[in-house]
Design a protein around this motif. Structure first.
Motif, PDB file in Angstrom:
ATOM      1  N   GLN A   1       0.770  -1.081   0.101  1.00  0.00           N
ATOM      2  CA  GLN A   1       0.015  -0.064  -0.211  1.00  0.00           C
ATOM      3  C   GLN A   1       0.842   1.265  -0.083  1.00  0.00           C
ATOM      4  O   GLN A   1       0.555   2.158  -0.859  1.00  0.00           O
TER       5      GLN A   1
ATOM      6  N   GLN B   1       1.322   4.107  -3.004  1.00  0.00           N
ATOM      7  CA  GLN B   1       0.719   5.706  -2.801  1.00  0.00           C
ATOM      8  C   GLN B   1       2.021   6.552  -3.345  1.00  0.00           C
ATOM      9  O   GLN B   1       1.873   7.347  -3.671  1.00  0.00           O
TER      10      GLN B   1
ATOM     11  N   MET C   1      -7.164  -3.012  -0.882  1.00  0.00           N
ATOM     12  CA  MET C   1      -6.758  -1.739  -0.426  1.00  0.00           C
ATOM     13  C   MET C   1      -7.965  -1.130  -0.071  1.00  0.00           C
ATOM     14  O   MET C   1      -8.828  -1.273  -0.070  1.00  0.00           O
TER      15      MET C   1
ATOM     16  N   PHE D   1      -9.089   4.100  -2.922  1.00  0.00           N
ATOM     17  CA  PHE D   1      -7.726   4.334  -3.034  1.00  0.00           C
ATOM     18  C   PHE D   1      -7.446   5.049  -4.157  1.00  0.00           C
ATOM     19  O   PHE D   1      -6.240   5.460  -4.388  1.00  0.00           O
TER      20      PHE D   1
END
Length: 259
Positions: A33, A37, A205, A209
């Motif tokens: 994750q 990002q 997620m 997201f």
């Protein structure tokens, strides 16, 4: 027991331990994750072309190609062409291996093994770069929606006569689109080979997201895989592959056609 047999036995024990190691799995998920990002997946090239994949998944594809030894790889989604070039280079290595085993001379310009890429929009600069690449003789491309009937028909016609077919689905990541791709292309996968469905991780997620994309929790490749597998007992999820990788965009997405 030979040293290699012992090595493989130790590996299997390690992978089995991973399958119940919740803290390790949680750390892997957290890193996935955090790296998404930060657009980590955009950081890599393969033989000079950008490839939007994790290094772990590139290694996984190498393992599958060596194991299956396909003569045709079908890929939906082209982008900059890095994945096509990766697949073509792996097929080139198979040709080299075959030539060495047979004691023959390899002509790199001649190969029956091919990669077929499909994309709704093959941008001119990407097409030009792919067609100028040293791996170009092993690559064919089709422009159009991967689930359009005329494109599906063209791909199926191209696949005729190939003995071992491997499929990778990595274009539009909505449930309905991936379900359509599975219906269209998974039947082309030969027994013992794979249909690899990328970006199943979207389901894992947090909601929204990917706020600027049409896919989300409940509407993504993993939900499509789950629905499709319910009616296709000839395929099974290769859970060992994701246990090895831990960090992968394709959890539950390595689908093996039973031999």
């Amino acid at each position: 027991m030979t040293p290699l047999e012992q090595f493989n036995q130790e590996r299997q024990a390690r992978l089995q331990a991973y399958s119940t190691d919740a803290p390790f799995q949680a750390l892997s998920q957290q890193w996935l994750q955090a790296s998404m990002q930060r657009q980590y997946v955009y950081n890599f090239d393969w033989m000079g072309r950008p490839i939007i994949q994790y290094p772990q998944d590139m290694v996984a594809m190498q393992e599958l190609v060596w194991r299956v030894r396909p003569d045709l790889i079908i890929e939906t989604g082209i982008a900059h062409g890095g994945s096509l070039v990766l697949s073509a280079s792996l097929l080139a290595l198979l040709d080299m291996s075959d030539a060495i085993e047979a004691g023959t001379t390899l002509d790199p310009r001649v190969s029956r093994r091919k990669v077929l890429g499909i994309d709704i929009d093959i941008r001119a600069h990407n097409r030009a770069a792919i067609e100028a690449h040293p791996m170009a003789s092993r690559i064919a491309m089709v422009q159009g929606s991967a689930i359009a009937p005329e494109v599906v028909a063209q791909v199926r016609d191209f696949a005729k006569g190939y003995q071992r077919v491997l499929v990778c689905l990595d274009s539009m990541h909505t449930h309905e689109h991936v379900l359509g791709e599975l219906e269209a292309y998974a039947p082309l996968v030969t027994p013992g080979s794979y249909c690899v469905v990328f970006d199943t991780f979207v389901e894992d997620m947090p909601p929204r997201f990917f706020a600027d994309r049409p896919w989300d929790v409940g509407n993504n490749p993993k939900t499509a895989v789950r629905q499709w597998l319910a009616g296709h007992a000839e395929f099974e999820i290769d859970t060992e592959m994701e246990q090895r990788l831990q960090v992968t965009v394709a959890p539950q997405g390595f689908l093996r056609r039973k031999a």
